[in-house]
Design a protein around this motif. Structure first.
Motif, PDB file in Angstrom:
ATOM      1  N   CYS A 111       0.984 -53.205   9.977  1.00 48.83           N
ATOM      2  CA  CYS A 111       2.245 -52.790  10.609  1.00 48.83           C
ATOM      3  C   CYS A 111       3.408 -53.088   9.665  1.00 48.83           C
ATOM      4  O   CYS A 111       3.554 -54.219   9.182  1.00 48.83           O
ATOM      5  CB  CYS A 111       2.438 -53.519  11.932  1.00 48.83           C
ATOM      6  N   PRO A 112       4.261 -52.105   9.369  1.00 50.23           N
ATOM      7  CA  PRO A 112       5.352 -52.321   8.400  1.00 50.23           C
ATOM      8  C   PRO A 112       6.538 -53.099   8.964  1.00 50.23           C
ATOM      9  O   PRO A 112       7.435 -53.465   8.204  1.00 50.23           O
ATOM     10  CB  PRO A 112       5.761 -50.890   8.029  1.00 50.23           C
ATOM     11  N   ALA A 113       6.567 -53.363  10.270  1.00 48.39           N
ATOM     12  CA  ALA A 113       7.694 -54.082  10.863  1.00 48.39           C
ATOM     13  C   ALA A 113       7.736 -55.514  10.338  1.00 48.39           C
ATOM     14  O   ALA A 113       6.702 -56.172  10.216  1.00 48.39           O
ATOM     15  CB  ALA A 113       7.584 -54.069  12.385  1.00 48.39           C
ATOM     16  N   ARG A 114       8.937 -55.994  10.011  1.00 45.80           N
ATOM     17  CA  ARG A 114       9.119 -57.356   9.486  1.00 45.80           C
ATOM     18  C   ARG A 114      10.288 -58.034  10.202  1.00 45.80           C
ATOM     19  O   ARG A 114      11.234 -57.354  10.566  1.00 45.80           O
ATOM     20  CB  ARG A 114       9.408 -57.324   7.959  1.00 45.80           C
ATOM     21  N   PRO A 115      10.261 -59.354  10.384  1.00 41.99           N
ATOM     22  CA  PRO A 115       9.168 -60.266  10.048  1.00 41.99           C
ATOM     23  C   PRO A 115       8.060 -60.304  11.113  1.00 41.99           C
ATOM     24  O   PRO A 115       6.978 -60.789  10.859  1.00 41.99           O
ATOM     25  CB  PRO A 115       9.876 -61.615   9.961  1.00 41.99           C
ATOM     26  N   PHE A 116       8.371 -59.758  12.328  1.00 45.18           N
ATOM     27  CA  PHE A 116       7.366 -59.743  13.392  1.00 45.18           C
ATOM     28  C   PHE A 116       6.766 -58.349  13.512  1.00 45.18           C
ATOM     29  O   PHE A 116       7.488 -57.354  13.539  1.00 45.18           O
ATOM     30  CB  PHE A 116       7.988 -60.164  14.726  1.00 45.18           C
ATOM     31  N   SER A 117       5.450 -58.292  13.605  1.00 45.39           N
ATOM     32  CA  SER A 117       4.780 -57.001  13.764  1.00 45.39           C
ATOM     33  C   SER A 117       5.093 -56.406  15.130  1.00 45.39           C
ATOM     34  O   SER A 117       5.347 -57.122  16.104  1.00 45.39           O
ATOM     35  CB  SER A 117       3.260 -57.174  13.618  1.00 45.39           C
ATOM     36  N   ALA A 118       5.037 -55.085  15.179  1.00 48.02           N
ATOM     37  CA  ALA A 118       5.245 -54.395  16.446  1.00 48.02           C
ATOM     38  C   ALA A 118       3.967 -54.358  17.265  1.00 48.02           C
ATOM     39  O   ALA A 118       3.979 -53.920  18.426  1.00 48.02           O
ATOM     40  CB  ALA A 118       5.751 -52.974  16.191  1.00 48.02           C
ATOM     41  N   ILE A 119       2.864 -54.791  16.673  1.00 51.56           N
ATOM     42  CA  ILE A 119       1.593 -54.841  17.384  1.00 51.56           C
ATOM     43  C   ILE A 119       0.842 -56.085  16.884  1.00 51.56           C
ATOM     44  O   ILE A 119       0.845 -56.377  15.686  1.00 51.56           O
ATOM     45  CB  ILE A 119       0.778 -53.537  17.157  1.00 51.56           C
ATOM     46  N   TYR A 120       0.295 -56.842  17.792  1.00 50.18           N
ATOM     47  CA  TYR A 120      -0.413 -58.056  17.395  1.00 50.18           C
ATOM     48  C   TYR A 120      -1.641 -58.234  18.276  1.00 50.18           C
ATOM     49  O   TYR A 120      -1.799 -57.562  19.306  1.00 50.18           O
ATOM     50  CB  TYR A 120       0.504 -59.277  17.486  1.00 50.18           C
TER      51      TYR A 120
END
Length: 507
Positions: free
Chosen positions: A488-497
């Motif tokens: 997932c390219p979202a930073r610093p927290f992923s949009a999917i975990y």
């Protein structure tokens, strides 16, 4: 001869287990992965009846030879003790055993095991302490040396070595490893086997059987000159030359006392003077009591033991693994691990309860993981047990290395086809972090890279086909491998975990 046999066997075992922890290529476990599985506590937790029976029979015959030949922490203490004897010869003295203290540590271990393990078990288990020292302190040095060779090879257009990532898995585990190493080194340097005969619960358990061993170190009182060299060279502090007794509960059959005796007054055998640690008669001066050399035949059982152990010596070849690169186009912000309600247990753990009851925190699975998803837990009660997180990689469905090397039954052996269908968790989508909604750009990384097709992209507004597409997770199909979270390219927290499951199941 006894001392030479002990050193030869201990050297093979120590090198084999150490290389198993240092090796990051996955080669050594094909050859020596059985070595951790013959460690006593790990065999007990794995309910390996054959190994347990073999070790008990070995102890009933030879005494506590396990502690000086098989246990890597005991061998490491012998190495520190050897340097201590080089600094000051004849440095040891006899001391009475600390029976009450040993029982306290032993009972603490039993209670902790009944209460599903925990940090106490991991701190007291000897093999686990050695494993953490190798994983946290020695493996980074080994990998740094490999990277130096890789740089040299690259300069000459050679691919004999390849670069590997060095990273700190957990600060608490690193600190505990350093403290453990320093304490053990100081104790072994000054006093020899203090840890083994005072703290180690495995040594306490084996000493019960060693008391009845068939072969023991004993005195020939007619030859003893009371020179005290045996006592001054006994790392276990178990020889009282004044009463001509050898405490079989603490003796690890290292052979140092026999080697240091100039008069042949100490022997290793059965049915002679001083059996069971008691002299059969007082020391009597004789006219013919002159210095002699012990000239005894070699026990054939020892030769067989040595010959079988010689099969351990093998060579390892480095193998290639994928190297993840970002192209050097821009600095990428590091990901932050999400707060998971349930920690993710490795495939093969079967359940959170089974994993916590059996894992001793040796961290062999962490050192062997090629995908960098295993690291020590931050939970205080299970501080050094491994848990999974996907900031540096994901659990590839075709990889089952952790289940191949676990010696304690915390991670059961898992075939490749079962690994790909074992559900250890499920993916959870976080709307506020998803970049199609926050940045207005198309993505779909999670859906494209899901190895089991558990994610599909759907319109964020069901009534508007032109609305940004966001992921939808099929929880019944997801296996919790973490590919979506890692990529997932979202930073610093992923949009999917990935949220872990307390009980694993097959999908």
């Amino acid at each position: 001869m006894l001392r030479k046999i002990r050193i030869a066997l201990a050297t093979v075992m120590f090198i084999g287990i150490t290389l198993l922890f240092l090796d990051f290529t996955g080669t050594m476990h094909h050859w020596v992965s059985w070595m951790p599985k013959i460690q006593f506590l790990e065999a007990v937790l794995a309910l390996n009846v054959v190994v347990i029976a073999a070790l008990l029979v070995l102890t009933l015959i030879f005494g506590r030879i396990y502690c000086s030949v098989i246990c890597p922490l005991g061998i490491m203490q012998d190495i520190f003790g050897w340097f201590g004897k080089k600094a000051k010869k004849n440095r040891y003295t006899y001391s009475k055993q600390k029976h009450a203290l040993r029982i306290i540590f032993f009972v603490m271990m039993l209670i902790s095991l009944v209460l599903s393990g925990g940090t106490i078990v991991q701190l007291l288990a000897p093999y686990s302490a050695f494993g953490r020292i190798c994983t946290n302190l020695l493996q980074p040095v080994w990998m740094a040396g490999n990277n130096v060779l890789a740089a040299i090879a690259e300069h000459y257009d050679s691919y004999a070595f390849y670069h590997t990532n060095i990273w700190m898995r957990a600060l608490p585990s690193l600190i505990i490893s350093i403290v453990t190493l320093v304490i053990l080194a100081l104790l072994a340097w000054r006093n020899g086997r203090t840890y083994c005969n005072t703290i180690c619960p495995v040594g306490t358990a084996l000493s019960i059987f060693a008391k009845f061993s068939w072969l023991k170190v004993h005195f020939d009182v007619d030859k003893c000159k009371n020179c005290s060299l045996c006592t001054k060279n006994c790392k276990a502090a178990c020889i009282d030359y004044k009463t001509h007794t050898v405490d079989p509960l603490r003796c690890v059959v290292c052979g140092d006392c026999i080697d240091s005796c100039k008069f042949g007054a100490l022997k290793y055998g059965h049915g002679a003077n001083g059996v069971n640690g008691q002299p059969s008669e007082p020391n009597k001066p004789t006219e013919t009591n002159k210095p002699t050399e012990a000239n005894e035949p070699v026990d054939s059982s020892k030769r067989t033991f040595l010959l079988s152990s010689a099969l351990l010596a093998t060579a390892a070849m480095a193998q290639q693994k994928d190297k993840i690169m970002d192209g050097g186009l821009a600095e990428i912000e590091d990901k932050v691990a999400p707060e998971r309600q349930t920690p993710i247990m490795p495939p093969g753990a079967r359940s959170k309860q089974n994993f916590e009851q059996h894992c001793t925190g040796c961290q062999l699975c962490i050192s062997e993981c090629p995908n960098e998803v295993l690291r020590p837990s931050s939970d205080l009660w299970h501080l050094m047990q491994p848990t999974m997180s996907y900031e540096r990689g994901y659990c590839r469905p075709e990889c089952n290395r952790c289940s191949e090397v676990c010696p304690a039954g915390a991670i059961k052996p898992l075939a490749h086809e079962l690994k790909a269908s074992t559900q250890i968790g499920h993916a959870v989508w976080i709307k506020k972090n998803c970049i199609p909604l926050t940045d207005g750009v198309e993505c779909g990384n999670c859906a494209r890279h899901c190895p089991v097709g558990a994610i599909e992209m759907v319109p964020s507004d069901p009534n508007d086909e032109e609305s940004p597409y966001v992921p939808a997770v099929n929880e019944n199909r997801c296996i919790g491998c973490g590919a979506c979270e890692y990529l997932c390219p979202a930073r610093p927290f992923s949009a999917i975990y990935v949220e872990g499951h307390e009980v694993h199941k097959e999908v």
